[in-house]
Enzyme design. Structure first.
Site, mmCIF file in Angstrom:
data_model
loop_
_atom_site.group_PDB
_atom_site.id
_atom_site.type_symbol
_atom_site.label_atom_id
_atom_site.label_comp_id
_atom_site.label_asym_id
_atom_site.label_seq_id
_atom_site.Cartn_x
_atom_site.Cartn_y
_atom_site.Cartn_z
ATOM 1 N N GLU A 1 0.755 -1.393 -0.099
ATOM 2 C CA GLU A 1 -0.045 -0.006 0.252
ATOM 3 C C GLU A 1 0.926 1.175 0.014
ATOM 4 O O GLU A 1 2.070 1.295 0.579
ATOM 5 C CB GLU A 1 -0.737 -0.065 1.297
ATOM 6 C CG GLU A 1 -1.976 0.855 1.263
ATOM 7 C CD GLU A 1 -2.733 0.716 2.460
ATOM 8 O OE1 GLU A 1 -3.457 -0.479 2.408
ATOM 9 O OE2 GLU A 1 -3.259 1.719 3.034
ATOM 10 N N ASP B 1 0.221 5.379 0.708
ATOM 11 C CA ASP B 1 -0.958 6.226 1.318
ATOM 12 C C ASP B 1 -0.743 7.483 1.104
ATOM 13 O O ASP B 1 0.492 8.155 1.485
ATOM 14 C CB ASP B 1 -1.049 5.788 2.611
ATOM 15 C CG ASP B 1 -1.726 4.420 2.934
ATOM 16 O OD1 ASP B 1 -2.180 3.949 2.085
ATOM 17 O OD2 ASP B 1 -1.552 3.955 4.097
ATOM 18 N N GLU C 1 -3.199 10.451 3.056
ATOM 19 C CA GLU C 1 -4.410 10.671 3.857
ATOM 20 C C GLU C 1 -4.293 12.163 4.448
ATOM 21 O O GLU C 1 -3.337 12.397 4.684
ATOM 22 C CB GLU C 1 -4.454 9.795 5.027
ATOM 23 C CG GLU C 1 -4.547 8.105 4.877
ATOM 24 C CD GLU C 1 -4.792 7.378 6.012
ATOM 25 O OE1 GLU C 1 -5.939 6.932 6.159
ATOM 26 O OE2 GLU C 1 -3.844 7.285 6.753
ATOM 27 N N THR D 1 1.422 10.379 5.190
ATOM 28 C CA THR D 1 1.815 9.251 4.270
ATOM 29 C C THR D 1 2.563 8.087 4.925
ATOM 30 O O THR D 1 2.919 8.009 6.134
ATOM 31 C CB THR D 1 3.098 9.930 3.278
ATOM 32 O OG1 THR D 1 4.269 10.148 4.257
ATOM 33 C CG2 THR D 1 2.513 11.414 2.846
ATOM 34 N N ARG E 1 5.293 3.333 8.684
ATOM 35 C CA ARG E 1 6.484 4.011 7.937
ATOM 36 C C ARG E 1 6.017 5.579 7.829
ATOM 37 O O ARG E 1 5.897 6.002 6.601
ATOM 38 C CB ARG E 1 7.078 3.617 6.729
ATOM 39 C CG ARG E 1 7.565 2.052 6.990
ATOM 40 C CD ARG E 1 8.217 1.402 5.608
ATOM 41 N NE ARG E 1 8.915 0.118 5.736
ATOM 42 C CZ ARG E 1 8.208 -0.942 5.622
ATOM 43 N NH1 ARG E 1 6.949 -1.238 5.166
ATOM 44 N NH2 ARG E 1 8.968 -2.072 5.749
ATOM 45 N N GLU E 2 5.325 5.964 8.640
ATOM 46 C CA GLU E 2 4.662 7.426 8.554
ATOM 47 C C GLU E 2 5.352 8.600 8.509
ATOM 48 O O GLU E 2 6.466 8.708 9.288
ATOM 49 C CB GLU E 2 3.803 7.610 9.750
ATOM 50 C CG GLU E 2 2.540 6.414 10.048
ATOM 51 C CD GLU E 2 3.000 5.426 10.946
ATOM 52 O OE1 GLU E 2 4.360 5.578 11.386
ATOM 53 O OE2 GLU E 2 2.329 4.582 11.303
ATOM 54 N N ARG F 1 9.873 5.835 19.897
ATOM 55 C CA ARG F 1 9.114 4.734 19.219
ATOM 56 C C ARG F 1 9.914 3.385 18.939
ATOM 57 O O ARG F 1 9.443 2.292 18.987
ATOM 58 C CB ARG F 1 8.298 5.187 18.134
ATOM 59 C CG ARG F 1 7.288 4.179 17.428
ATOM 60 C CD ARG F 1 6.764 4.980 16.105
ATOM 61 N NE ARG F 1 6.105 4.136 15.229
ATOM 62 C CZ ARG F 1 5.745 4.395 14.189
ATOM 63 N NH1 ARG F 1 5.836 5.560 13.757
ATOM 64 N NH2 ARG F 1 4.621 3.490 13.496
#
Length: 285
Positions: free
Chosen positions: A105, A107, A109, A123, A133-134, A273
């Site tokens: 995918e 993205d 958004e 993304t 993987r934002e 994170r």
């Protein structure tokens, strides 16, 4: 289309042109022929003889569409105009995705906002079912005032996200580091407008104001210079420039300008994170 330097009869030349046209998977935008509205009970509409598509959201339902074709690598453009005014709680998703438990995918958004606050452009890239993987950005213009072009360049070496021709993100193939890269699964184009007020705006603290409904996002000028997957085979022009395209120095500088000034989150910088170490592909950033 590639020119031909060989000498052929007029008939043979016509045959070659027809063959090349059949291999070059270029689709330039009529929504009736390129997309199906898949849900929303009439809230999605194709207008202006197929030149405009709108999605709407009210308290009962959102809406969405998908491409008729599946693509395996390509350069895809769409112009969007986002929900105006107080769009808090809404999400306009525009993305490529395959099917199955190990899906790929890519993205875009767009997370809605309170009036006067910037949209968040979110993304992400999934490969074999793994995302996380934002990268997130604020835009340098009002994306609700007019149409802007959101592009995905997807080849075997990299994925480049661009806005109005300006690259905002590059995700490089890191298979040499053991990281899967989405290049083997065909994907359809999807878009949806839906309510996500449990998380979308300020972590869910700001809820959707339904007095502003219906919310509407608009689409036009779709273009796909891409390989179309059909009957188990993929057809495209092997001479397409995007197959080997990369960022030149000018576009690398544009990318740096966007990331220095408009990036608000990068998973490759989030050591809290990933306390055991950042993901391997971050070495290539």
């Amino acid at each position: 289309m590639a020119s031909f330097s060989i000498n052929v009869s007029r008939l043979s030349l016509i045959a070659l042109v027809v063959l090349a046209a059949s291999l070059m998977a270029v689709s330039a935008g009529n929504f009736y022929s390129d997309f199906d509205i898949t849900w929303g009970d009439g809230r999605g509409k194709i207008l202006n003889n197929g030149q405009l598509l709108t999605l709407s959201l009210d308290k009962a339902s959102g809406s969405g569409f998908q491409s008729k074709n599946e693509y395996l690598l390509g350069k895809i453009d769409m112009q969007l105009k986002l929900v105006r005014g107080n769009s808090a709680g809404t999400v306009t998703a525009y993305y490529l995705s395959s099917k199955g438990s190990t899906w790929d995918e890519i993205d875009f958004e767009f997370l809605g906002n309170l009036s006067g606050q910037p949209y968040t452009l979110h993304t992400n890239v999934f490969a074999q079912g793994k995302g996380n993987r934002e990268q997130q950005f604020h835009l340098w213009f009002d994306p609700t005032a007019d149409f802007h072009t959101y592009s995905i360049l997807w080849n075997a070496q990299r994925i480049i996200f661009s806005v109005d021709g300006t690259p905002i993100r590059e995700f490089k193939n890191a298979e040499s580091l053991g990281v899967p890269f989405p290049k083997n699964q065909p994907m359809r184009i999807y878009s949806s407008l839906w309510n996500a007020d449990d998380w979308a705006t300020q972590g869910g603290r700001v809820k959707t104001d339904w007095s502003n409904a219906p919310f509407t996002a608009s689409y036009r000028n779709f273009n796909a210079n891409a390989c179309v997957k059909s009957s188990g085979a993929s057809s495209c022009d092997p001479k397409s420039s995007w197959l080997m395209e990369e960022l030149d120095e000018t576009n690398q500088n544009k990318l740096k300008w966007v990331q220095d000034n408009y990036m608000i989150y990068n998973y490759c910088s989030d050591t809290k994170r990933f306390p055991q170490g950042l993901p391997p592909e971050c070495q290539l950033s």
